[in-house]
Write a protein that holds these residues in place. Sequence first.
Motif, short mmCIF file in Angstrom:
data_model
loop_
_atom_site.label_atom_id
_atom_site.label_comp_id
_atom_site.label_asym_id
_atom_site.label_seq_id
_atom_site.Cartn_x
_atom_site.Cartn_y
_atom_site.Cartn_z
N CYS A 97 0.83 -1.20 0.00
CA CYS A 97 0.00 0.00 0.00
C CYS A 97 0.87 1.26 0.00
O CYS A 97 0.65 2.19 -0.78
CB CYS A 97 -0.92 -0.02 1.22
N ARG A 100 2.57 1.89 -3.34
CA ARG A 100 1.66 2.45 -4.34
C ARG A 100 1.35 3.92 -4.04
O ARG A 100 1.10 4.71 -4.96
CB ARG A 100 0.37 1.64 -4.39
N GLU A 217 -0.54 9.56 -8.85
CA GLU A 217 -1.60 8.58 -9.11
C GLU A 217 -2.63 8.65 -7.99
O GLU A 217 -2.78 7.76 -7.17
CB GLU A 217 -1.01 7.17 -9.20
N HIS A 311 -15.78 -6.87 -10.34
CA HIS A 311 -14.64 -7.01 -9.45
C HIS A 311 -15.03 -7.79 -8.19
O HIS A 311 -14.25 -8.61 -7.69
CB HIS A 311 -14.08 -5.63 -9.09
N TYR A 331 -11.29 -2.95 -4.94
CA TYR A 331 -10.81 -1.59 -5.26
C TYR A 331 -9.47 -1.67 -6.00
O TYR A 331 -9.23 -0.94 -6.97
CB TYR A 331 -10.67 -0.77 -3.98
N GLU A 332 -8.59 -2.55 -5.56
CA GLU A 332 -7.30 -2.72 -6.22
C GLU A 332 -7.48 -3.15 -7.67
O GLU A 332 -6.78 -2.66 -8.58
CB GLU A 332 -6.45 -3.74 -5.47
N ARG A 333 -8.43 -4.04 -7.91
CA ARG A 333 -8.68 -4.50 -9.29
C ARG A 333 -9.22 -3.36 -10.16
O ARG A 333 -8.87 -3.27 -11.34
CB ARG A 333 -9.66 -5.68 -9.28
N LEU A 335 -8.53 -0.18 -9.80
CA LEU A 335 -7.40 0.69 -10.12
C LEU A 335 -6.53 0.08 -11.22
O LEU A 335 -6.10 0.77 -12.14
CB LEU A 335 -6.55 0.93 -8.88
N ASP A 336 -6.28 -1.22 -11.11
CA ASP A 336 -5.45 -1.89 -12.11
C ASP A 336 -6.12 -1.88 -13.49
O ASP A 336 -5.44 -1.86 -14.51
CB ASP A 336 -5.15 -3.33 -11.68
N GLU A 337 -7.44 -1.88 -13.48
CA GLU A 337 -8.20 -1.84 -14.73
C GLU A 337 -8.10 -0.47 -15.41
O GLU A 337 -8.32 -0.35 -16.62
CB GLU A 337 -9.67 -2.17 -14.43
N LYS A 338 -7.80 0.56 -14.60
CA LYS A 338 -7.69 1.95 -15.09
C LYS A 338 -8.96 2.41 -15.79
O LYS A 338 -8.93 3.13 -16.80
CB LYS A 338 -6.47 2.10 -16.01
#
Length: 364
Positions: A97, A100, A217, A311, A331-333, A335-338
């Motif tokens: 965390c 990032r 970011e 997600h 939530y992490e997924r 963000l990774d998906e943008k």
Amino acid sequence: MLEAGDGVVTAAHRPRITGVGTAVPPASYSQQDVLDAFAISDPKITSVFRNSAIDRRHLQLPEPGPDGVRSPETQGDLLDKHKRSAVEMGAEALRACLKRAGADLSDLRHLCCVTSTGFLTPGISALLIRELGIDRHCSRSDIVGMGCNAGLNALNLVAGWSAAHPGELAVLLCTEACSAAYAMDASMRTAVVNSLFGDGAGAIALLSGPQEAAPAEEGPTLLKFASCIIPEAVGAMRYDWDRDLGRFSFYLDPQVPYVVGAHAEIVIDRLLAGTGLRRSDIRHWLVHSGGKKVIDSVVVNLGLTRHDLRHTVGVLRDYGNVSSGSFLFSYERLLDEKAAEPGDYGVLMTMGPGSTLETVLVQW
């Protein structure tokens, strides 16, 4: 226009999410692997596992003995497992965390730790401060025993701390060693639990203050929280003493998904009240991966699509229900998906014992 009060975070210093990180134990098991580990063959129970919408989970099961049998663990063994695993996973998620968020351990000013899979005194926050060499003056808090909804309960409190300390970094850590709460038997009560939960930890960083201080970011801003407790369902989800087994064990009422789903609309209407927003204005929905029936019930009652909860569904499939940290995996997924764009609104929702639903409205 959002005004102060009724769950709204003060506009002057609304916290922003600046980082997220997750962690799981190395060992991963399919549902059949778990059935084999527990030597379960009853068709009624195996059907619970096979219809769970879960492919794999990360767990820490006792090692097989010379005869291939995994002996039941004592309550003391389980508490030791919780302490060891919660700290190990928590440290890994916290580091991820902060990385990032573009921050270091030395930047941390408040650490809030959440868990429901074991009881420790001193709590996980103190153990992590010692383990990682975090500044001894870092303020801390521990939330124990609130269950799967606790992540958003804690986020609400940490958001208040962040708003009162602009420019200072706060981290919420949810670390759940669910396999430290497993009862190794073939009863239907424990089958529901043994088929559902997985081990995992998630951490999220908050920072409030001038926009120019935000990292490159930047995540969304927290706008408003809303809660709903269902007192008549207070016993529907619980972790209590099983006299027959001589240990603690989970209990989940089969009607929980429908009770929770029926109240989802109530809490969402309260969350959006006074904001000028409609449900159709919410682009991103991050809901606790409580189980297939829970997800289906929320979809139906809120008029969402499977894509809206992709997600949530994916986390359940790949990790099972990791209790209070599940929404952070989703939530992490995202963000990774943008897929999130400036101006987008999102809703995070968790549910758990009480029975309780917790929500927060965010905007990118």
